[in-house]
Design an enzyme around this catalytic site. Structure first.
Site, PDB file in Angstrom:
ATOM      1  N   ASP A 162      -3.179  -5.132 -18.278  1.00  0.00           N
ATOM      2  CA  ASP A 162      -2.138  -4.233 -18.613  1.00  0.00           C
ATOM      3  C   ASP A 162      -2.347  -3.268 -19.854  1.00  0.00           C
ATOM      4  O   ASP A 162      -1.124  -3.079 -20.369  1.00  0.00           O
ATOM      5  CB  ASP A 162      -0.727  -4.454 -18.005  1.00  0.00           C
ATOM      6  CG  ASP A 162      -0.645  -4.988 -16.587  1.00  0.00           C
ATOM      7  OD1 ASP A 162      -1.250  -4.185 -15.601  1.00  0.00           O
ATOM      8  OD2 ASP A 162       0.311  -5.839 -16.376  1.00  0.00           O
ATOM      9  N   ASN A 211      -5.130   1.966 -13.049  1.00  0.00           N
ATOM     10  CA  ASN A 211      -4.054   1.178 -12.556  1.00  0.00           C
ATOM     11  C   ASN A 211      -2.642   1.644 -12.564  1.00  0.00           C
ATOM     12  O   ASN A 211      -2.269   2.492 -13.558  1.00  0.00           O
ATOM     13  CB  ASN A 211      -3.944  -0.347 -13.067  1.00  0.00           C
ATOM     14  CG  ASN A 211      -3.186  -1.269 -12.459  1.00  0.00           C
ATOM     15  OD1 ASN A 211      -2.841  -1.261 -11.252  1.00  0.00           O
ATOM     16  ND2 ASN A 211      -2.607  -2.041 -13.178  1.00  0.00           N
ATOM     17  N   GLU A 235       6.762   5.880  -8.660  1.00  0.00           N
ATOM     18  CA  GLU A 235       5.142   5.325  -8.767  1.00  0.00           C
ATOM     19  C   GLU A 235       4.444   6.294  -7.813  1.00  0.00           C
ATOM     20  O   GLU A 235       3.564   7.045  -8.191  1.00  0.00           O
ATOM     21  CB  GLU A 235       5.042   4.079  -8.344  1.00  0.00           C
ATOM     22  CG  GLU A 235       5.358   2.969  -9.485  1.00  0.00           C
ATOM     23  CD  GLU A 235       5.202   1.576  -9.091  1.00  0.00           C
ATOM     24  OE1 GLU A 235       4.014   1.365  -8.399  1.00  0.00           O
ATOM     25  OE2 GLU A 235       5.971   0.703  -9.262  1.00  0.00           O
ATOM     26  N   GLY A 266       0.882  -1.211   0.140  1.00  0.00           N
ATOM     27  CA  GLY A 266       0.037  -0.030   0.055  1.00  0.00           C
ATOM     28  C   GLY A 266       0.713   1.329  -0.049  1.00  0.00           C
ATOM     29  O   GLY A 266       0.341   2.435   0.402  1.00  0.00           O
ATOM     30  N   SER A 267       2.050   1.305  -0.535  1.00  0.00           N
ATOM     31  CA  SER A 267       2.788   2.372  -0.609  1.00  0.00           C
ATOM     32  C   SER A 267       2.339   3.635  -1.634  1.00  0.00           C
ATOM     33  O   SER A 267       2.241   4.853  -1.284  1.00  0.00           O
ATOM     34  CB  SER A 267       4.257   2.103  -0.918  1.00  0.00           C
ATOM     35  OG  SER A 267       4.509   1.525  -2.091  1.00  0.00           O
ATOM     36  N   ASN A 268       1.518   3.050  -2.677  1.00  0.00           N
ATOM     37  CA  ASN A 268       1.021   3.868  -3.542  1.00  0.00           C
ATOM     38  C   ASN A 268      -0.117   4.456  -3.019  1.00  0.00           C
ATOM     39  O   ASN A 268      -0.538   5.657  -3.091  1.00  0.00           O
ATOM     40  CB  ASN A 268       0.575   2.990  -4.985  1.00  0.00           C
ATOM     41  CG  ASN A 268       1.871   3.052  -5.858  1.00  0.00           C
ATOM     42  OD1 ASN A 268       2.296   4.268  -6.618  1.00  0.00           O
ATOM     43  ND2 ASN A 268       2.555   2.005  -6.028  1.00  0.00           N
ATOM     44  N   HIS A 310       1.582   0.339 -13.100  1.00  0.00           N
ATOM     45  CA  HIS A 310       2.098  -1.031 -13.608  1.00  0.00           C
ATOM     46  C   HIS A 310       3.532  -0.633 -13.549  1.00  0.00           C
ATOM     47  O   HIS A 310       4.041   0.375 -14.181  1.00  0.00           O
ATOM     48  CB  HIS A 310       1.713  -1.551 -14.858  1.00  0.00           C
ATOM     49  CG  HIS A 310       2.478  -2.504 -15.299  1.00  0.00           C
ATOM     50  ND1 HIS A 310       2.119  -3.688 -14.517  1.00  0.00           N
ATOM     51  CD2 HIS A 310       3.556  -2.997 -16.142  1.00  0.00           C
ATOM     52  CE1 HIS A 310       2.975  -4.999 -15.153  1.00  0.00           C
ATOM     53  NE2 HIS A 310       3.650  -4.455 -16.011  1.00  0.00           N
ATOM     54  N   LEU A 345      -9.579  -7.672 -13.051  1.00  0.00           N
ATOM     55  CA  LEU A 345     -11.007  -7.465 -13.000  1.00  0.00           C
ATOM     56  C   LEU A 345     -11.932  -8.139 -14.282  1.00  0.00           C
ATOM     57  O   LEU A 345     -11.233  -7.713 -15.412  1.00  0.00           O
ATOM     58  CB  LEU A 345     -11.498  -6.005 -12.671  1.00  0.00           C
ATOM     59  CG  LEU A 345     -10.744  -5.460 -11.386  1.00  0.00           C
ATOM     60  CD1 LEU A 345     -10.997  -3.972 -11.129  1.00  0.00           C
ATOM     61  CD2 LEU A 345     -11.649  -6.205 -10.182  1.00  0.00           C
TER      62      LEU A 345
HETATM   63  C1  GRF Z   1       3.829  -1.399  -7.479  1.00  0.00           C
HETATM   64  O1  GRF Z   1       5.096  -1.404  -8.160  1.00  0.00           O
HETATM   65  C2  GRF Z   1       2.973  -1.436  -8.487  1.00  0.00           C
HETATM   66  O2  GRF Z   1       3.230  -0.733  -9.611  1.00  0.00           O
HETATM   67  C3  GRF Z   1       2.445  -2.949  -8.744  1.00  0.00           C
HETATM   68  O3  GRF Z   1       2.586  -3.604  -7.409  1.00  0.00           O
HETATM   69  C4  GRF Z   1       3.335  -2.689  -6.562  1.00  0.00           C
HETATM   70  C5  GRF Z   1       2.618  -2.155  -5.496  1.00  0.00           C
HETATM   71  O4  GRF Z   1       3.257  -1.662  -4.320  1.00  0.00           O
HETATM   72  N1  GRF Z   1       1.266  -3.083  -9.487  1.00  0.00           N
HETATM   73  P1  GRF Z   1       2.393  -0.954  -3.155  1.00  0.00           P
HETATM   74  O5  GRF Z   1       1.486  -2.031  -2.668  1.00  0.00           O
HETATM   75  O6  GRF Z   1       1.950   0.240  -3.938  1.00  0.00           O
HETATM   76  O7  GRF Z   1       3.521  -0.642  -2.314  1.00  0.00           O
END
Ligand code: GRF
Length: 187
Positions: free
Chosen positions: A145, A107, A174, A15-17, A109, A93
């Site tokens: 993707d 999304n 990201e 969940g860092s994003n 990627h 999905l």
């Molecule tokens: C990221 O590299 C994203 O691009 C991929 O999975 C990873 C998820 O990282 N789909 P996080 O859970 O957001 O830290």
């Protein structure tokens, strides 16, 4: 203040994003508000991030995909969600889900799409001795993707790059790319 769009984030892991989107969404002018987080992994660290920021979160098992999607659609409707971000969500999905939701789904990627769709991107990129890699935010379609690209960021691969160093480098990118992509969608 802008009229913020009710948004849900789907996660499966760290969940860092998610964290980066939450922090950015606190900005007065950021176009979306995170109203709900859904995970298909009950141990996802991202659920703790959601809780820490007082964002309602749900876990639904995705072992039965139909049931998972039905549960999600119910929650999305109940919470009046109009935009969905996938952030490290490890499930494709269905067409039916995408149609039933009826609003934009995006999304992120960790590759320069259309190259290196799917899993183990960094490993494959290094094996092919690529000079560049990066990350891509794209609209979600039933084809993995493959939806329309919103924004991409590119990095140079160093001579001594490892899977681990590449993953860290791209993940940092990201965290910048996802919020600016969201801004660009609603501008
Ligand atoms: C990221 O590299 C994203 O691009 C991929 O999975 C990873 C998820 O990282 N789909 P996080 O859970 O957001 O830290």
């Amino acid at each position: 203040m802008v009229n913020k769009i009710n948004t849900c984030v789907f996660i499966s892991g760290n969940g860092s994003n998610l964290k980066s989107i939450i922090i950015n969404s606190r900005d007065y002018n950021f176009p979306i508000n995170i109203r709900l987080v859904i995970s298909n992994n009950k141990n996802a660290a991202g659920l703790k991030i959601a809780k820490k920021h007082s964002i309602p979160c749900k876990f639904f098992s995705s072992k039965n995909k139909k049931l998972f999607e039905r549960n999600c659609l119910f929650e999305l409707k109940k919470n009046n969600i109009k935009f969905l971000c996938l952030a490290g969500f490890m499930k494709v999905l269905s067409n039916n889900f995408i149609k039933s939701f009826g609003s934009k789904i995006v999304n992120i990627h960790p590759s320069l799409l259309p190259n290196y769709k799917g899993l183990n991107t960094h490993k494959r990129v290094l094996k092919n001795k690529e000079k560049y890699s990066g990350c891509t935010v794209h609209f979600v379609t039933p084809k993995l993707d493959s939806g329309k690209i919103i924004l991409q960021k590119k990095i140079i691969i160093d001579r001594n790059e490892t899977e681990n160093s590449l993953q860290k480098k791209i993940l940092r990118l990201e965290h910048i790319l996802y919020p600016i992509s969201i801004i660009s969608i609603f501008r």
